[in-house]
Design a protein around this motif. Structure first.
Motif, PDB file in Angstrom:
ATOM      1  N   CYS A 244       0.846  -1.198   0.000  1.00  0.00           N
ATOM      2  CA  CYS A 244       0.000   0.000   0.000  1.00  0.00           C
ATOM      3  C   CYS A 244       0.882   1.248   0.000  1.00  0.00           C
ATOM      4  N   GLU A 245       0.676   2.120  -0.965  1.00  0.00           N
ATOM      5  CA  GLU A 245       1.381   3.394  -1.007  1.00  0.00           C
ATOM      6  C   GLU A 245       0.665   4.422  -0.133  1.00  0.00           C
ATOM      7  N   GLN A 246       1.391   5.482   0.194  1.00  0.00           N
ATOM      8  CA  GLN A 246       0.792   6.570   0.963  1.00  0.00           C
ATOM      9  C   GLN A 246       0.155   7.568   0.007  1.00  0.00           C
ATOM     10  N   TRP A 247      -0.979   8.136   0.428  1.00  0.00           N
ATOM     11  CA  TRP A 247      -1.581   9.212  -0.350  1.00  0.00           C
ATOM     12  C   TRP A 247      -2.229  10.208   0.600  1.00  0.00           C
ATOM     13  N   THR A 248      -2.572  11.383   0.067  1.00  0.00           N
ATOM     14  CA  THR A 248      -3.312  12.355   0.862  1.00  0.00           C
ATOM     15  C   THR A 248      -4.787  12.135   0.635  1.00  0.00           C
ATOM     16  N   TRP A 249      -5.592  12.541   1.614  1.00  0.00           N
ATOM     17  CA  TRP A 249      -7.030  12.327   1.500  1.00  0.00           C
ATOM     18  C   TRP A 249      -7.676  13.511   0.812  1.00  0.00           C
ATOM     19  N   ASN A 250      -8.458  13.235  -0.189  1.00  0.00           N
ATOM     20  CA  ASN A 250      -9.182  14.306  -0.874  1.00  0.00           C
ATOM     21  C   ASN A 250     -10.205  14.929   0.072  1.00  0.00           C
ATOM     22  N   THR A 251     -10.319  16.261   0.024  1.00  0.00           N
ATOM     23  CA  THR A 251     -11.245  16.959   0.929  1.00  0.00           C
ATOM     24  C   THR A 251     -12.305  17.725   0.158  1.00  0.00           C
ATOM     25  N   GLY A 252     -12.628  17.274  -1.008  1.00  0.00           N
ATOM     26  CA  GLY A 252     -13.692  17.919  -1.771  1.00  0.00           C
ATOM     27  C   GLY A 252     -13.182  18.635  -3.000  1.00  0.00           C
ATOM     28  N   GLY A 253     -11.899  19.008  -3.025  1.00  0.00           N
ATOM     29  CA  GLY A 253     -11.352  19.675  -4.194  1.00  0.00           C
ATOM     30  C   GLY A 253     -11.111  18.691  -5.317  1.00  0.00           C
ATOM     31  N   THR A 254     -10.957  19.209  -6.516  1.00  0.00           N
ATOM     32  CA  THR A 254     -10.688  18.340  -7.644  1.00  0.00           C
ATOM     33  C   THR A 254      -9.220  17.968  -7.672  1.00  0.00           C
ATOM     34  N   LEU A 255      -8.894  16.986  -8.495  1.00  0.00           N
ATOM     35  CA  LEU A 255      -7.516  16.547  -8.642  1.00  0.00           C
ATOM     36  C   LEU A 255      -6.634  17.686  -9.122  1.00  0.00           C
ATOM     37  N   GLU A 256      -7.131  18.483 -10.081  1.00  0.00           N
ATOM     38  CA  GLU A 256      -6.325  19.576 -10.616  1.00  0.00           C
ATOM     39  C   GLU A 256      -6.093  20.651  -9.557  1.00  0.00           C
ATOM     40  N   GLU A 257      -7.122  20.895  -8.729  1.00  0.00           N
ATOM     41  CA  GLU A 257      -6.948  21.900  -7.664  1.00  0.00           C
ATOM     42  C   GLU A 257      -5.888  21.461  -6.664  1.00  0.00           C
ATOM     43  N   LEU A 258      -5.872  20.188  -6.306  1.00  0.00           N
ATOM     44  CA  LEU A 258      -4.877  19.698  -5.365  1.00  0.00           C
ATOM     45  C   LEU A 258      -3.485  19.737  -5.974  1.00  0.00           C
ATOM     46  N   LYS A 259      -3.372  19.394  -7.267  1.00  0.00           N
ATOM     47  CA  LYS A 259      -2.074  19.479  -7.932  1.00  0.00           C
ATOM     48  C   LYS A 259      -1.572  20.928  -7.964  1.00  0.00           C
ATOM     49  N   SER A 260      -2.489  21.851  -8.228  1.00  0.00           N
ATOM     50  CA  SER A 260      -2.103  23.263  -8.270  1.00  0.00           C
ATOM     51  C   SER A 260      -1.606  23.734  -6.917  1.00  0.00           C
ATOM     52  N   MET A 261      -2.275  23.276  -5.834  1.00  0.00           N
ATOM     53  CA  MET A 261      -1.850  23.655  -4.493  1.00  0.00           C
ATOM     54  C   MET A 261      -0.446  23.149  -4.203  1.00  0.00           C
ATOM     55  N   LEU A 262      -0.188  21.898  -4.568  1.00  0.00           N
ATOM     56  CA  LEU A 262       1.137  21.338  -4.332  1.00  0.00           C
ATOM     57  C   LEU A 262       2.192  22.094  -5.126  1.00  0.00           C
ATOM     58  N   LEU A 263       1.863  22.487  -6.387  1.00  0.00           N
ATOM     59  CA  LEU A 263       2.813  23.211  -7.220  1.00  0.00           C
ATOM     60  C   LEU A 263       3.090  24.600  -6.638  1.00  0.00           C
ATOM     61  N   ARG A 264       2.044  25.298  -6.158  1.00  0.00           N
ATOM     62  CA  ARG A 264       2.237  26.623  -5.563  1.00  0.00           C
ATOM     63  C   ARG A 264       3.139  26.540  -4.336  1.00  0.00           C
ATOM     64  N   ASN A 265       2.938  25.479  -3.538  1.00  0.00           N
ATOM     65  CA  ASN A 265       3.776  25.316  -2.352  1.00  0.00           C
ATOM     66  C   ASN A 265       5.235  25.146  -2.726  1.00  0.00           C
ATOM     67  N   ARG A 266       5.483  24.394  -3.795  1.00  0.00           N
ATOM     68  CA  ARG A 266       6.869  24.176  -4.218  1.00  0.00           C
ATOM     69  C   ARG A 266       7.501  25.489  -4.689  1.00  0.00           C
ATOM     70  N   VAL A 267       6.750  26.239  -5.500  1.00  0.00           N
ATOM     71  CA  VAL A 267       7.275  27.505  -6.041  1.00  0.00           C
ATOM     72  C   VAL A 267       7.569  28.483  -4.915  1.00  0.00           C
ATOM     73  N   ALA A 268       6.691  28.480  -3.898  1.00  0.00           N
ATOM     74  CA  ALA A 268       6.863  29.403  -2.779  1.00  0.00           C
ATOM     75  C   ALA A 268       7.872  28.895  -1.767  1.00  0.00           C
ATOM     76  N   GLY A 269       8.389  27.694  -1.984  1.00  0.00           N
ATOM     77  CA  GLY A 269       9.350  27.126  -1.048  1.00  0.00           C
ATOM     78  C   GLY A 269       8.747  26.673   0.249  1.00  0.00           C
ATOM     79  N   GLN A 270       7.430  26.454   0.244  1.00  0.00           N
ATOM     80  CA  GLN A 270       6.752  26.043   1.458  1.00  0.00           C
ATOM     81  C   GLN A 270       6.661  24.523   1.521  1.00  0.00           C
ATOM     82  N   SER A 271       6.626  24.049   2.763  1.00  0.00           N
ATOM     83  CA  SER A 271       6.474  22.610   2.966  1.00  0.00           C
ATOM     84  C   SER A 271       5.038  22.201   2.684  1.00  0.00           C
ATOM     85  N   ASN A 272       4.886  21.006   2.228  1.00  0.00           N
ATOM     86  CA  ASN A 272       3.546  20.472   2.002  1.00  0.00           C
ATOM     87  C   ASN A 272       2.982  19.805   3.253  1.00  0.00           C
TER      88      ASN A 272
END
Length: 620
Positions: A244-272
């Motif tokens: 079993c791999e690890q994953w984050t739990w979806n909280t109502g947002g779409t897949l693209e919205e979650l990907k965008s959040m992760l990308l913004r965090n990386r660009v801003a140098g913030q931890s996920n």
């Protein structure tokens, strides 16, 4: 079945090996064809065989029962039970009469079909047809097939199946889940679920989305493997991949919205904050591509190109047994594709390889101390082969025990023709000449009692199913504890059980008006003394036997009638011997019988028993 563990690192290092892996096959060309040595019909077959070939089933005086024959090898054994003397009023009795009437032409076709009176030397088999390397289905053709893709020759090492679809949106906060399954041949509970992949987006008891994997045989589920988003130990791997791999739990947002959040965090140098770069792999309304591939140790599940889970092979199921890929539940399936499939159907090779002389039933010797009647169905060739190769070996090596399969006729002519050829070859099948159905399984039990009492004059009579493993020496030891002159009924007893009045196993008040059933033993394996078996056979001949669609309850009813004196007018005390080691719902260590055992588990149990370990072959 579990293979030796491979080093970590996944399947990639193994791909060169898989591409050049030599295939060594020893093919014994023994034709499963129409030509087998002919032998005359034995005395027990004459009445029914003549009736079948003449198709005359009108009421007439009963044929006299022939004297018990000296036991010799017969070409084909047909049970001689006759339902014409039964009172036609009860619904099940009328259904039995119809089933025997419909079975007469089927038996006639089987007896007169290819192979009857053939030459003694089998003809060589034609070259087996080759199977397609890939199959695909999409659009309306897939929906018209009930979301199923047929795999003509099963799977092989390195095969892969891809399902493209989207989880259906479920309104109102209800359940949201679907299943993708690799299933064996057959319909309903008769088809084994070799791999059950069940993503639960909403509605699981945990309150979080999960992916569950499991197997099922004859309606019995194995222990589930649940993937809940926590990465399991690196030691718990299949072909080097974590289960079993690890994953984050979806909280109502779409897949693209979650990907965008992760990308913004990386660009801003913030931890996920512990989030990895992949969420729960399924989102309602979002298209996905799910691929199941077969490795050395188990199945591997990928979604959109990323590994999600791996499921180890379980004892009892083989890649070649997979007959269909099916998707059901809250899912819109767009297409299915399967590739790198085996070139030849394994059953063609298996049937040739397994028609081995050492698996034939030897000529029985009198007296027969224990007779074992095994209930089976025409299409259960694999189950019968597993029994022959496992615990039935102990029967063949015993001079005082005898086992036979009791099989009714199938509505398909080709199944009956195959059954006749199998019976000709192995000599261990008794054909009960009616059209098989669940409600009439009780007729096979009557046939067992008739055969044991009238043909082989057995001292003890055991009934079991073709998915029951019998530990013969221990069963005999239990029987020997009972005095020779004692009437007995032995098994896993049920006391004061109440009939179900609704659901799949519902029994109407017309069928059973009482509040409780008589004491009865579970049908997976029980034993009666010869006088009880003789009583059942005699009551059937006199038309006094009452049939009930639950065969194990029927036996309890007949034993109670015997105990009260039955038609003889003299009460006889029957000893009810309860034994919890006659396992009904699976297997327990130190079992006497184990139920719901798949063919692979049968062979595993036999291997352990030969090593002196009466241990179960439970799934991981």
């Amino acid at each position: 079945m579990r293979r030796p563990r491979r080093p970590a690192g996944g399947l990639r290092p193994l791909l060169p090996l898989l591409l050049v892996l030599p295939v060594a096959a020893l093919v014994y060309v023994a034709a499963f064809s129409a030509r087998f040595p002919g032998r005359p019909l034995g005395p027990t077959t004459v009445a029914v065989a003549l009736e079948a070939t003449g198709a005359d089933v009108s009421p007439r005086p009963r044929l006299p029962a022939p004297a018990s024959p000296r036991l010799g090898r017969r070409r084909l054994d047909v049970s001689r039970i006759d339902v014409r003397a039964l009172d036609a009023a009860p619904p099940l009795h009328a259904a039995a009469a119809r089933a025997f009437r419909d079975g007469a032409p089927l038996l006639r076709d089987a007896l007169s079909g290819a192979g009857a009176g053939s030459a003694a030397t089998p003809s060589p088999s034609p070259a087996p047809p080759r199977c397609p390397p890939s199959v695909a289905r999409s659009g309306g053709t897939l929906r018209s097939a009930g979301g199923a893709l047929a795999l003509p020759c099963g799977l092989a090492l390195g095969s892969h199946v891809t399902v493209v679809g989207a989880p259906r949106r479920v309104s109102g906060g209800g359940l949201a889940q679907f299943a993708v399954e690799l299933r064996g041949a057959g319909d309903g509970d008769a088809a084994a679920t070799i791999l059950h992949l069940n993503p639960r987006l909403r509605g699981d008891w945990s309150g979080r989305p999960v992916v569950e994997l499991n197997t099922r045989f004859r309606g019995q589920w194995g222990p589930a493997l649940r993937c809940e988003g926590w990465r399991r130990s690196d030691d718990d791997t299949v072909d080097g991949l974590v289960t079993c791999e690890q994953w984050t739990w979806n909280t109502g947002g779409t897949l693209e919205e979650l990907k965008s959040m992760l990308l913004r965090n990386r660009v801003a140098g913030q931890s996920n904050s512990g989030l990895i770069d992949w969420p729960y792999p399924f989102v309602e309304g979002e298209l996905f591509a799910l691929t199941i591939s077969s490795g050395l140790e188990g199945y591997h599940v990928q979604v959109d190109g990323r590994h999600v889970a791996s499921f180890p092979y379980r004892v009892g199921f083989d890649l070649e047994d997979v007959a269909t890929v099916q998707a059901n539940g809250d899912i819109e399936v767009e297409s299915m594709f399967a590739g790198t499939l085996p070139a030849v159907h394994h059953n063609i090779i298996e049937r040739n390889l397994e028609l081995l002389a050492e698996l034939k039933a030897p000529p029985p010797e009198e007296p027969v101390e224990l007779f074992i009647g095994i209930l089976s169905a025409g299409s259960h060739f694999t189950e019968r082969m597993a029994v022959r190769r496992s615990w039935m070996s102990a029967v063949r090596n015993s001079s005082s025990t005898m086992a036979r399969f009791f099989v009714a006729l199938n509505g398909r002519r080709e199944v009956n023709e195959d059954l006749k050829k199998e019976a000709d070859f192995f000599g261990d099948i008794i054909i009960v000449p009616f059209v098989d159905s669940y409600d009439l399984v009780v007729l096979k039990t009557v046939a067992i009692c008739e055969y044991a009492a009238r043909v082989v004059s057995a001292k003890y009579v055991m009934k079991c199913d073709d998915d029951t493993f019998v530990r013969l020496d221990s069963v005999m030891a239990e029987i020997k504890k009972i005095p020779d002159d004692k009437s007995f009924y032995m098994g896993n007893m049920n006391y004061y059980h109440r009939p179900l009045r609704e659901g799949k196993w519902a029994v109407s008040y017309e069928e059973w008006p009482r509040d409780t059933y008589p004491t009865y033993a579970d049908g997976a394996g029980y034993i009666v003394s010869s006088d009880i078996a003789g009583f059942v056979a005699s009551e059937m001949e006199q038309g006094r036997l009452n049939l009930f669609k639950m065969e194990d309850v029927s036996v309890g009813m007949w034993v109670r009638q015997f105990n009260a004196g039955g038609g003889a007018g003299k009460a006889r005390a029957v000893e009810y011997v309860h034994g919890a080691r006659f396992c009904q719902a699976g297997c327990a260590d130190d079992y006497l019988t184990a139920h719901y055992q798949s063919p692979g588990q049968m062979l595993c149990l036999w291997e352990k028993l030969r090593q002196g370990q009466p241990k179960c072959c439970n799934a991981r």
